[in-house]
Scaffold this motif. Sequence first.
Motif, PDB file in Angstrom:
ATOM      1  N   ASN A   1      36.861  36.974  32.272  1.00 52.29           N
ATOM      2  CA  ASN A   1      38.193  37.361  31.825  1.00 52.29           C
ATOM      3  C   ASN A   1      38.743  38.382  32.806  1.00 52.29           C
ATOM      4  O   ASN A   1      37.977  39.060  33.499  1.00 52.29           O
ATOM      5  CB  ASN A   1      38.154  37.971  30.419  1.00 52.29           C
ATOM      6  CG  ASN A   1      37.955  36.904  29.364  1.00 52.29           C
ATOM      7  OD1 ASN A   1      38.771  36.001  29.224  1.00 52.29           O
ATOM      8  ND2 ASN A   1      36.870  37.004  28.618  1.00 52.29           N
ATOM      9  N   VAL A   2      40.070  38.474  32.854  1.00 52.72           N
ATOM     10  CA  VAL A   2      40.687  39.421  33.774  1.00 52.72           C
ATOM     11  C   VAL A   2      41.761  40.223  33.052  1.00 52.72           C
ATOM     12  O   VAL A   2      42.282  39.817  32.008  1.00 52.72           O
ATOM     13  CB  VAL A   2      41.322  38.714  34.996  1.00 52.72           C
ATOM     14  CG1 VAL A   2      40.261  38.120  35.903  1.00 52.72           C
ATOM     15  CG2 VAL A   2      42.331  37.661  34.554  1.00 52.72           C
ATOM     16  N   SER A   3      42.064  41.365  33.663  1.00 53.28           N
ATOM     17  CA  SER A   3      43.160  42.204  33.173  1.00 53.28           C
ATOM     18  C   SER A   3      43.923  42.742  34.371  1.00 53.28           C
ATOM     19  O   SER A   3      43.310  43.330  35.271  1.00 53.28           O
ATOM     20  CB  SER A   3      42.628  43.373  32.339  1.00 53.28           C
ATOM     21  OG  SER A   3      42.007  42.918  31.170  1.00 53.28           O
ATOM     22  N   ARG A   4      45.218  42.515  34.372  1.00 50.43           N
ATOM     23  CA  ARG A   4      46.058  43.159  35.399  1.00 50.43           C
ATOM     24  C   ARG A   4      46.596  44.429  34.743  1.00 50.43           C
ATOM     25  O   ARG A   4      47.565  44.425  33.994  1.00 50.43           O
ATOM     26  CB  ARG A   4      47.213  42.235  35.814  1.00 50.43           C
ATOM     27  CG  ARG A   4      48.085  42.827  36.929  1.00 50.43           C
ATOM     28  CD  ARG A   4      47.395  42.759  38.249  1.00 50.43           C
ATOM     29  NE  ARG A   4      48.172  43.341  39.326  1.00 50.43           N
ATOM     30  CZ  ARG A   4      48.983  42.650  40.124  1.00 50.43           C
ATOM     31  NH1 ARG A   4      49.129  41.350  39.963  1.00 50.43           N
ATOM     32  NH2 ARG A   4      49.634  43.258  41.088  1.00 50.43           N
ATOM     33  N   LEU A   5      45.937  45.523  35.004  1.00 56.61           N
ATOM     34  CA  LEU A   5      46.199  46.779  34.311  1.00 56.61           C
ATOM     35  C   LEU A   5      47.551  47.349  34.699  1.00 56.61           C
ATOM     36  O   LEU A   5      48.252  47.960  33.869  1.00 56.61           O
ATOM     37  CB  LEU A   5      45.086  47.770  34.635  1.00 56.61           C
ATOM     38  CG  LEU A   5      43.667  47.250  34.306  1.00 56.61           C
ATOM     39  CD1 LEU A   5      42.609  48.183  34.875  1.00 56.61           C
ATOM     40  CD2 LEU A   5      43.504  47.084  32.807  1.00 56.61           C
ATOM     41  N   ASN A   6      47.906  47.224  35.927  1.00 53.41           N
ATOM     42  CA  ASN A   6      49.198  47.670  36.465  1.00 53.41           C
ATOM     43  C   ASN A   6      49.343  46.988  37.824  1.00 53.41           C
ATOM     44  O   ASN A   6      48.531  46.118  38.174  1.00 53.41           O
ATOM     45  CB  ASN A   6      49.249  49.201  36.581  1.00 53.41           C
ATOM     46  CG  ASN A   6      48.007  49.760  37.247  1.00 53.41           C
ATOM     47  OD1 ASN A   6      47.666  49.346  38.355  1.00 53.41           O
ATOM     48  ND2 ASN A   6      47.315  50.674  36.572  1.00 53.41           N
ATOM     49  N   LYS A   7      50.319  47.377  38.612  1.00 57.04           N
ATOM     50  CA  LYS A   7      50.528  46.681  39.874  1.00 57.04           C
ATOM     51  C   LYS A   7      49.351  46.882  40.823  1.00 57.04           C
ATOM     52  O   LYS A   7      49.023  46.025  41.622  1.00 57.04           O
ATOM     53  CB  LYS A   7      51.825  47.165  40.541  1.00 57.04           C
ATOM     54  CG  LYS A   7      52.234  46.308  41.723  1.00 57.04           C
ATOM     55  CD  LYS A   7      53.616  46.675  42.219  1.00 57.04           C
ATOM     56  CE  LYS A   7      54.037  45.719  43.331  1.00 57.04           C
ATOM     57  NZ  LYS A   7      55.389  46.010  43.833  1.00 57.04           N
ATOM     58  N   ARG A   8      48.671  48.006  40.724  1.00 54.23           N
ATOM     59  CA  ARG A   8      47.594  48.340  41.652  1.00 54.23           C
ATOM     60  C   ARG A   8      46.245  47.742  41.266  1.00 54.23           C
ATOM     61  O   ARG A   8      45.429  47.461  42.133  1.00 54.23           O
ATOM     62  CB  ARG A   8      47.428  49.853  41.728  1.00 54.23           C
ATOM     63  CG  ARG A   8      48.532  50.621  42.394  1.00 54.23           C
ATOM     64  CD  ARG A   8      48.147  52.101  42.504  1.00 54.23           C
ATOM     65  NE  ARG A   8      46.988  52.290  43.366  1.00 54.23           N
ATOM     66  CZ  ARG A   8      45.795  52.691  42.947  1.00 54.23           C
ATOM     67  NH1 ARG A   8      45.557  52.909  41.672  1.00 54.23           N
ATOM     68  NH2 ARG A   8      44.802  52.870  43.807  1.00 54.23           N
ATOM     69  N   GLU A   9      45.989  47.578  39.982  1.00 52.31           N
ATOM     70  CA  GLU A   9      44.624  47.318  39.522  1.00 52.31           C
ATOM     71  C   GLU A   9      44.459  45.970  38.834  1.00 52.31           C
ATOM     72  O   GLU A   9      45.290  45.560  37.998  1.00 52.31           O
ATOM     73  CB  GLU A   9      44.198  48.441  38.567  1.00 52.31           C
ATOM     74  CG  GLU A   9      44.187  49.817  39.210  1.00 52.31           C
ATOM     75  CD  GLU A   9      43.906  50.899  38.191  1.00 52.31           C
ATOM     76  OE1 GLU A   9      44.811  51.225  37.390  1.00 52.31           O
ATOM     77  OE2 GLU A   9      42.773  51.413  38.194  1.00 52.31           O
ATOM     78  N   PHE A  10      43.341  45.317  39.171  1.00 46.65           N
ATOM     79  CA  PHE A  10      43.048  43.993  38.611  1.00 46.65           C
ATOM     80  C   PHE A  10      41.546  43.938  38.379  1.00 46.65           C
ATOM     81  O   PHE A  10      40.776  43.976  39.335  1.00 46.65           O
ATOM     82  CB  PHE A  10      43.491  42.916  39.618  1.00 46.65           C
ATOM     83  CG  PHE A  10      43.445  41.511  39.123  1.00 46.65           C
ATOM     84  CD1 PHE A  10      43.077  40.480  39.981  1.00 46.65           C
ATOM     85  CD2 PHE A  10      43.809  41.172  37.835  1.00 46.65           C
ATOM     86  CE1 PHE A  10      43.055  39.150  39.563  1.00 46.65           C
ATOM     87  CE2 PHE A  10      43.795  39.858  37.391  1.00 46.65           C
ATOM     88  CZ  PHE A  10      43.419  38.846  38.265  1.00 46.65           C
ATOM     89  N   SER A  11      41.129  43.870  37.114  1.00 40.91           N
ATOM     90  CA  SER A  11      39.706  43.922  36.812  1.00 40.91           C
ATOM     91  C   SER A  11      39.189  42.550  36.372  1.00 40.91           C
ATOM     92  O   SER A  11      39.926  41.732  35.829  1.00 40.91           O
ATOM     93  CB  SER A  11      39.423  44.968  35.727  1.00 40.91           C
ATOM     94  OG  SER A  11      40.087  44.612  34.527  1.00 40.91           O
ATOM     95  N   LEU A  12      37.897  42.361  36.601  1.00 38.51           N
ATOM     96  CA  LEU A  12      37.212  41.114  36.240  1.00 38.51           C
ATOM     97  C   LEU A  12      36.079  41.461  35.293  1.00 38.51           C
ATOM     98  O   LEU A  12      35.239  42.299  35.617  1.00 38.51           O
ATOM     99  CB  LEU A  12      36.657  40.430  37.486  1.00 38.51           C
ATOM    100  CG  LEU A  12      35.890  39.127  37.269  1.00 38.51           C
ATOM    101  CD1 LEU A  12      36.830  37.997  36.878  1.00 38.51           C
ATOM    102  CD2 LEU A  12      35.110  38.736  38.534  1.00 38.51           C
ATOM    103  N   ARG A  13      36.042  40.811  34.129  1.00 34.59           N
ATOM    104  CA  ARG A  13      35.025  41.118  33.136  1.00 34.59           C
ATOM    105  C   ARG A  13      34.118  39.929  32.879  1.00 34.59           C
ATOM    106  O   ARG A  13      34.603  38.790  32.717  1.00 34.59           O
ATOM    107  CB  ARG A  13      35.653  41.573  31.826  1.00 34.59           C
ATOM    108  CG  ARG A  13      34.617  41.987  30.772  1.00 34.59           C
ATOM    109  CD  ARG A  13      35.208  42.833  29.687  1.00 34.59           C
ATOM    110  NE  ARG A  13      34.211  43.168  28.681  1.00 34.59           N
ATOM    111  CZ  ARG A  13      33.338  44.171  28.791  1.00 34.59           C
ATOM    112  NH1 ARG A  13      33.331  44.942  29.885  1.00 34.59           N
ATOM    113  NH2 ARG A  13      32.472  44.429  27.820  1.00 34.59           N
TER     114      ARG A  13
END
Lengths: 111, 114
Positions: free
Chosen positions: B65-77
């Motif tokens: 799963n992923v989350s684009r937290l804001n324009k700078r950050e993109f996490s992968l879970r």
Amino acid sequence: EDQVTQSPEALRLQEGESSSLNCSYTVSGLRGLFWYRQDPGKGPEFLFTLYSAGEEKEKERLKATLTKKESFLHITAPKPEDSATYLCAVQAPGTASKLTFGTGTRLQVTL
Amino acid sequence: NAGVTQTPKFQVLKTGQSMTLQCAQDMNHNSMYWYRQDPGMGLRLIYYSASEGTTDKGEVPNGYNVSRLNKREFSLRLESAAPSQTSVYFCASSPREGQNEKLFFGSGTQLSVL
């Protein structure tokens, strides 16, 4: 399905010994072909984008060319610092952000 | 110039454990991507985010799963890690989505799932 095949898998050259790397591709209409360089333990680094058959781009000792079925990365008089894995990728129309990558050619240049 | 920063650089998990890979870019790019790289296979796209607030599946999204937290950050879970997820993970960014884009990659996270 888009496919990219790179050859050879590995290449060892002596310093100054020119050669070429091959990238054969199958795609339904090419939007762009990309070459990247990857050093061990690092992420790929962009080198070139080619858009249409007959196009050529150069950077230092590297020259990339494109035909309708393949691309070549020519390395002229290589130096040890050119040692890396070279990756080829293609983008088809309508695929937006989806690049299809080849498995790469691992180049070693020795003194 | 930091470019694309990934953390952690190395991680060992046991099967069934969860973790989040973090990625941040400081180039004001709109699009961000997660790839995995396995021996004998080309880089494969897991998920991408064309712009802030959007995410889409790539070629191999199952188990992630992923989350684009804001324009700078993109996490992968990884919710429940499996040995098949042992790989090197790369985050990348590009100025804009879909137009013969040039990708900027981070230095990768080497993940082992035992």
